[in-house]
Design an enzyme around this catalytic site. Structure first.
Site, mmCIF file in Angstrom:
data_model
loop_
_atom_site.group_PDB
_atom_site.id
_atom_site.type_symbol
_atom_site.label_atom_id
_atom_site.label_comp_id
_atom_site.label_asym_id
_atom_site.label_seq_id
_atom_site.Cartn_x
_atom_site.Cartn_y
_atom_site.Cartn_z
ATOM 1 C CD GLU A 128 -3.043 -0.778 0.116
ATOM 2 O OE1 GLU A 128 -2.665 -0.744 -1.069
ATOM 3 O OE2 GLU A 128 -4.219 -0.641 0.456
ATOM 4 C CB THR A 181 -5.064 5.957 -3.140
ATOM 5 O OG1 THR A 181 -6.065 5.006 -3.527
ATOM 6 C CG2 THR A 181 -5.111 6.128 -1.637
HETATM 7 N N1 HSE Z 1 -8.254 4.909 3.709
HETATM 8 C C1 HSE Z 1 -7.685 5.017 2.396
HETATM 9 C C2 HSE Z 1 -8.044 6.359 1.813
HETATM 10 C C3 HSE Z 1 -8.226 3.920 1.539
HETATM 11 O O1 HSE Z 1 -9.233 6.700 1.842
HETATM 12 O O2 HSE Z 1 -7.180 7.080 1.334
HETATM 13 C C4 HSE Z 1 -7.736 3.933 0.123
HETATM 14 O O3 HSE Z 1 -8.379 2.904 -0.605
#
Ligand code: HSE
Length: 307
Positions: A128, A181
């Protein structure tokens, strides 16, 4: 065991009130991965279908997660990984998480399970970090562990699994545009007001209580986002319209799935989840933007071994 084939599920992170700490595991959408032992040490990504992603281990989320794990355990064999992507990158339903989680889960199985599913989360988080620049666990934890997961803390990592109420179903619409993201994190404000924080933690507590007690009305009252949705919603075409239609069609709540562009709704019962899918399908056709809709029960198990 020399080789293992896996179903690596999509996930919905945040669930409105739980930015970076809450997620759930889907059952009907996911990638397939084949993880194999080889005599040559090291990690090789041998094949990727369904997406244009880097094969170099250090540039691939599955490769980076696998490297974090092998650095720690130093096995006397190597690993080859085939990835068959069904979850599109930048969809908001945990595409990178599925690959990272699948890699570490597969290696763990081939090694005779030295780690629990929860213990694998910290390795998958390295994937991630490569994908989004942040080591958030709210997609990899539900992908590995199943059900709903709460990241009670990041330092040290403390993952709590919450079983889903049996009648809860998810509807997800994925407009076929890509939102990175990293970019959707860059639009967030670093500070939140006490007033917003009070509402958010009230709702998060309410949602967790609702999940534990199968109190669907409490789940409905709690699915709100005071902090992130107001900043990200505008990047998703027709977000407010689709959310409104989902709620009017009987969903308990709706919001942005992860960092978008997917929009999720939770409903009590499959019939309502399908009605939500039908109504948002009708409305989104008018936008001219290609999209996919999925209806899924909550996957209580996480990653599955398939033949
Ligand atoms: N919590 C993360 C965000 C998840 O919202 O940036 C990304 O899939």
């Amino acid at each position: 065991m020399e080789q293992i084939k896996l179903f690596c599920p999509a996930t919905i992170a945040n669930l409105s009130c739980g930015f970076d700490v809450l997620g759930l595991c889907l059952d009907t959408i996911g990638d397939e991965m084949i993880v194999s032992k080889t005599a040559n040490k090291g990690i090789r990504i041998t094949k990727i279908t369904g997406a244009d992603l880097p094969l170099e281990t250090i540039n691939n989320v599955a490769g980076v997660a696998a490297m974090a794990m092998l650095d720690e355990i130093q096995p006397d064999f190597g690993i080859e990984i085939d990835i068959h992507k069904k979850i599109k990158a930048g969809s908001g339903i945990g595409s990178s998480a599925a690959s990272a989680a699948g890699a570490v889960f597969g290696i763990n199985e081939l090694m005779g399970k030295p780690f629990s599913r929860k213990e694998l989360v910290r390795f998958a988080m390295k994937g991630e970090a490569l994908a989004s620049g942040s080591e958030h666990a709210d997609n990899v934890a539900p992908a590995l562990v199943g059900g709903f997961t709460l990241v009670r803390g990041y330092d040290p990592l403390d993952i709590i699994k919450i079983d889903s109420p049996s009648e809860l179903f998810a509807t997800v619409i994925h407009p076929q545009i890509e939102l990175k993201t990293s970019e959707m994190r860059a639009v967030l404000e670093p500070l939140v007001s006490l007033k917003s924080a009070i509402k958010q933690w009230g709702n998060l507590g309410g949602l967790i209580a609702g999940l534990y007690t199968s109190d669907y009305d409490l789940i409905h009252r709690s699915l709100h986002d005071e902090i992130v949705e107001p900043l990200r919603g505008k990047f998703i075409p027709k977000f407010e319209l689709i959310k409104g239609i989902a709620l009017k069609s009987g969903a308990l709540g709706a919001g942005i799935s992860g960092s978008g562009p997917s929009i999720y709704a939770l409903s009590k019962g499959l019939e309502t989840a399908e009605k939500v899918a039908f109504e948002i399908n009708k409305a989104y056709l008018d936008t001219g933007i290609p999209f996919e809709i999925h209806v899924s029960k909550i996957n209580s198990e996480g990653i599955k071994i398939i033949n």
